[in-house]
Every structure is written in C-alpha cells, then in structure tokens.
Design an enzyme around this catalytic site. Structure first.
Site, PDB file in Angstrom:
ATOM      1  N   ASP A   1      16.836 -14.826 -46.858  1.00  0.00           N
ATOM      2  CA  ASP A   1      17.735 -13.659 -46.891  1.00  0.00           C
ATOM      3  C   ASP A   1      19.199 -14.055 -47.127  1.00  0.00           C
ATOM      4  O   ASP A   1      19.749 -14.879 -46.390  1.00  0.00           O
ATOM      5  CB  ASP A   1      17.681 -12.915 -45.558  1.00  0.00           C
ATOM      6  CG  ASP A   1      16.321 -12.326 -45.265  1.00  0.00           C
ATOM      7  OD1 ASP A   1      15.340 -12.690 -45.929  1.00  0.00           O
ATOM      8  OD2 ASP A   1      16.245 -11.494 -44.346  1.00  0.00           O
TER       9      ASP A   1
ATOM     10  N   GLU B   1      13.280  -3.087 -44.244  1.00  0.00           N
ATOM     11  CA  GLU B   1      14.120  -4.246 -43.971  1.00  0.00           C
ATOM     12  C   GLU B   1      15.438  -4.230 -44.740  1.00  0.00           C
ATOM     13  O   GLU B   1      15.524  -3.787 -45.875  1.00  0.00           O
ATOM     14  CB  GLU B   1      13.365  -5.521 -44.363  1.00  0.00           C
ATOM     15  CG  GLU B   1      11.962  -5.561 -43.767  1.00  0.00           C
ATOM     16  CD  GLU B   1      11.595  -6.909 -43.229  1.00  0.00           C
ATOM     17  OE1 GLU B   1      12.003  -7.181 -42.091  1.00  0.00           O
ATOM     18  OE2 GLU B   1      10.935  -7.671 -43.942  1.00  0.00           O
TER      19      GLU B   1
HETATM   20  C1  FRU Z   1      13.398 -10.206 -44.170  1.00  0.00           C
HETATM   21  C2  FRU Z   1      13.431 -10.554 -42.712  1.00  0.00           C
HETATM   22  C3  FRU Z   1      14.623  -9.905 -42.048  1.00  0.00           C
HETATM   23  C4  FRU Z   1      14.929 -10.831 -40.913  1.00  0.00           C
HETATM   24  C5  FRU Z   1      14.549 -12.184 -41.493  1.00  0.00           C
HETATM   25  C6  FRU Z   1      13.983 -13.162 -40.519  1.00  0.00           C
HETATM   26  O1  FRU Z   1      13.034 -11.249 -44.991  1.00  0.00           O
HETATM   27  O2  FRU Z   1      12.240 -10.164 -42.067  1.00  0.00           O
HETATM   28  O3  FRU Z   1      14.380  -8.581 -41.651  1.00  0.00           O
HETATM   29  O4  FRU Z   1      16.270 -10.725 -40.559  1.00  0.00           O
HETATM   30  O5  FRU Z   1      13.603 -11.946 -42.506  1.00  0.00           O
HETATM   31  O6  FRU Z   1      13.743 -14.393 -41.123  1.00  0.00           O
END
Ligand code: FRU
Length: 425
Positions: free
Chosen positions: A46, A270
């Site tokens: 991310d 997300e």
């Molecule tokens: C999306 C996610 C986010 C979270 C992160 C954890 O890829 O699930 O929602 O912050 O990855 O690694």
C-alpha cells in the site's frame, strides 16, 4: 433526510454487485516484472503520496514523496502484514525513487502500522507533517492481535538538501478514533471475518472547505436482524466511514455516520479516497474476491462510486462499481489502488502483487514452495493505469511504467489511438 439516520446510508447492493463482470473497459494488461524495483531489499505494498492540505501532491524542493507499507524482501510475502513498517521514498521525475527510510523509529503506536495518509502543512501548528495511520495490534502483547485504531503522528518535518530529502521526528503519536459500536463495528461485535477500522485518509472538501477523515470500517449488524435474505450475508458488512473536524483542526475529529455501506455485499471497502471534479465526488476503494458475500462473484479490483455532494446518494460507477481489475489469467497481479486526477485522465497506482499465478484464490499460495511464493510476489509498484472518466463511466485507456507517478503538470505520452487525432492524420 437527516444525516444522522442509519437507514439513509447509501448502499452498494447485491443487485449492483450482481452486475460485476470483466470487460474491455476494466481489465488491465498483464503485468511483467520490472527491470528495476523501487527497492530490492524491500517488499512494498500500500502506497500513498505526501499531499498538501487541499489534496494536491506536495512538492518539496522539486521532489514528490510517497509512503508505503514495507517489509524486508527476504520475508515470505504472506507474513508481511505482521511486520509492516511505513517507509518513505522520493523522486524528482516520478520515475526513479530513492528510499528515504522508516518514518518512525519504534515510536509509532500498535504492534505494526498499516495504511494511512500524510498531509503537508508548512504552517501547521503541530509541525509540517500530519501523519494518519492504522495502529494495528496492541503493543505490549506477545501474540499478534488484530485490533485497529486510527492514529495520528504530528511534529514531523521535511528537509530537502540537494538530491536528498529527509523526514524527521520526533513524533507525537496518539489514537484519534476508535469505533463507537453504533455506526462503526467494534472488534467484540464482529461475527465473520476480521473486522476493519483502518486506512485513514485526510480530505478537505473543496466545496465547503470542511476537514474530514475517511476510513475503512464495518456497519454493526446484529444476528438475525433480517437485513438480508441469507443469514451469513450480514456478516459481510463493509462501510466507508467518515469523521469531521468541527474547527478544521487536523488533530481533532468526530465520527459521523458512514458515507456508504455494503451490508450483505462485501466485508472490506479498503483505503477509501476521493477525486472531486467540478463538484462531483468520486469515491474509490479496493476490495477482494474473497470478501464478497456468498452468491456474488467479485474480483480483486478498484471500485468507485459517484455522488453530486459529499453526503450524496452514491451510485456505483459503471452500474456495478468495478473500475479496474486484473486479467482472468493473473487475477491477483495488482492490488490496493490509489487514484488521482491528471488533466483529462485519472491515474491509478497500485502494487505488483502475485503474478504468474492463475488460481481463483490466494489460499493456495502457502501450498507453493517458499521459493515459488517469493518468485511470484511482485512487492514493488505496479504499472500506473490511465483511466478516462465520463460521468459515471470509466475506461482503461493506457498504462505507464511500474511506479511512474506523474504530477498533473507533467505531460503524459500521447495515447497511440489518439495520435491520429492530435496530428490530424
Ligand atoms: C490493503 C490493506 C489495508 C491495510 C493493509 C495491511 O492492502 O488490507 O487495508 O492497511 O493492507 O497490510
């Protein structure tokens, strides 16, 4: 209708989601490994920009800055969420990235830090950088926990010196939001998959000038509430949460009712974020194939919704919501998209996830040998996807290189199918 009434929450419904399908407008080209990764020593997933208060990408002495969740690249990719560390990277041309380092030096909240957003305010009362993140897990516990709280770090500053850029603390870390149990599900209320309360995204509404924070959450649905026909469907209850700062103080937010939810449809909406164009609000999220409720066929994809007001009646883009997904033969090649505006187009960056892998679920990844798990994980930025947007319809119109993140003032290469138009041939 009052914005306080839950019943008014705009919904992504099963009827919308029943229309989800891959087509020419939403399937990205197959991704191949890049010649150069952002950082060979790191898995990176991310990613988000350092942005100005108005949402534009900040430029510090000619450099743009991104933040990403990272782990050492010799770690099995499936383990990365457990040790996620936020690092920053910077670039003058938006193509070549230099690794700055870890944002926090062990002083952040939580057992590990998940996604967030970063706001640059050179006149900020609490320093130049307001850093919103997810404090995941309870510090001090030996075992890994999945509690999620929205945290803010202030006091950071940015220093640019020639080719270098440094982000320094000391940071003052605090929890600013936890779920209330009424609009937003708490951990002890969740009945299905792991609950969510994470991914804070700072947003100043260009129409009203008001200050908000978006986040990923779940709507509490009590057992047998009869919200959906299928009993387990209600356990899929993702929402897009919002908090408001009554004074505009970027450290002080109050929960408000969700902007949108997906009860009986999907568990995880997300990394919610906005692009606002001419008073129209485009709300984007990422979601997974495995977080759709039974009976629905979804995809690891970027989804979007549109309304003519911040608290408007959001409708899914393209009728069903899907904007950008992976090809059927590489269904997990990219994830966690972030959309930003670029002239006529939208640009979507994401990370290069599992490739050369065509099974319908990631559940089979652990069955591969460790070497194969490593080989098939991208762990760097994916090619940026160029999208056109016309009302509530989107279309993929091209791609840029892995990790090429142009600013609006930087021209994009001409699209081959438009070259004729440009030259009149
Ligand atoms: C999306 C996610 C986010 C979270 C992160 C954890 O890829 O699930 O929602 O912050 O990855 O690694």
């Amino acid at each position: 209708m009052s914005e306080e009434t839950d019943r008014d929450t705009p919904a992504w419904t099963r009827a919308h989601a029943a229309g989800l399908q891959r087509d020419d407008s939403n399937v990205a080209p197959v991704i191949y490994p890049p010649e150069e990764r952002v950082d060979d020593d790191l898995h990176l997933w991310d990613t988000w920009f350092l942005r100005n208060r108005d949402g534009s990408v900040a430029e510090i002495d000619g450099k743009r800055v991104i933040f990403a969740l990272t782990s050492p690249s010799d770690l099995l990719p499936g383990k990365r969420h457990d040790v996620a560390t936020i690092r920053y990277f910077y670039s003058e041309d938006g193509k070549e990235w230099t690794t700055g380092g870890a944002v926090f030096e062990g002083d952040a909240l939580g057992q590990r830090q998940w996604a967030g957003s970063a706001m640059y305010d050179p006149d900020g009362e609490e320093g130049e950088v307001y850093f919103y993140y997810t404090a995941a897990g309870e510090s001090g516990r030996d075992e890994l926990t999945y509690t999620q709280r929205i945290a803010l770090a202030t006091g950071g500053s940015v220093h640019a010196d020639g080719d270098d850029l440094r982000i320094d603390g000391p940071w003052d870390n605090r929890v600013i939001l936890t779920p209330d149990g009424d609009w937003y599900e708490r951990e002890d209320q969740s009945r299905g998959m792991i609950y969510t309360f994470r991914d804070p995204w700072f947003f100043e509404d260009p129409q009203s000038g008001e200050t908000y924070l978006l986040f990923e959450a779940n709507t509490p649905v009590s057992e047998g509430a009869g919200e959906c026909d299928g009993p387990v469907w209600g356990e899929f209850n993702g929402s897009i949460g919002i908090a408001h700062s009554p004074t505009g103080d970027p450290t002080d937010f109050e929960l408000r009712p969700p902007l949108l939810d997906a009860v009986c449809v999907n568990q995880e909406l997300e990394r919610p974020h906005f692009v606002v164009r001419d008073g129209t609000y485009y709300l984007f999220i990422s979601s997974h194939v495995h977080t759709f409720a039974p009976g629905l066929e979804g995809y690891d994809a970027l989804y979007g919704f549109v309304a003519d007001d911040l608290r408007g009646d959001y409708e899914p883009l393209n009728g069903h919501g899907m904007v950008l997904t992976n090809p059927a033969g590489a269904p997990f090649q990219a994830y966690s998209w972030l959309v930003y505006d670029h002239g006529d187009e939208l640009l979507a960056t994401s990370f290069f996830n599992y490739y050369d892998y065509d099974r319908p679920s990631l559940d089979d990844v652990p069955l591969l040998s460790p070497d194969e798990q490593m080989r098939r994980f991208g762990g760097t930025l994916a090619p940026t996807v160029r999208l056109s947007l016309d009302g509530d319809e989107t279309d993929i119109v091209g791609t840029l290189d892995h990790g090429h993140l142009p600013l609006p003032r930087e021209e994009l290469p001409a699209l081959w199918w438009k070259q004729g138009e440009a030259t009149g041939t």
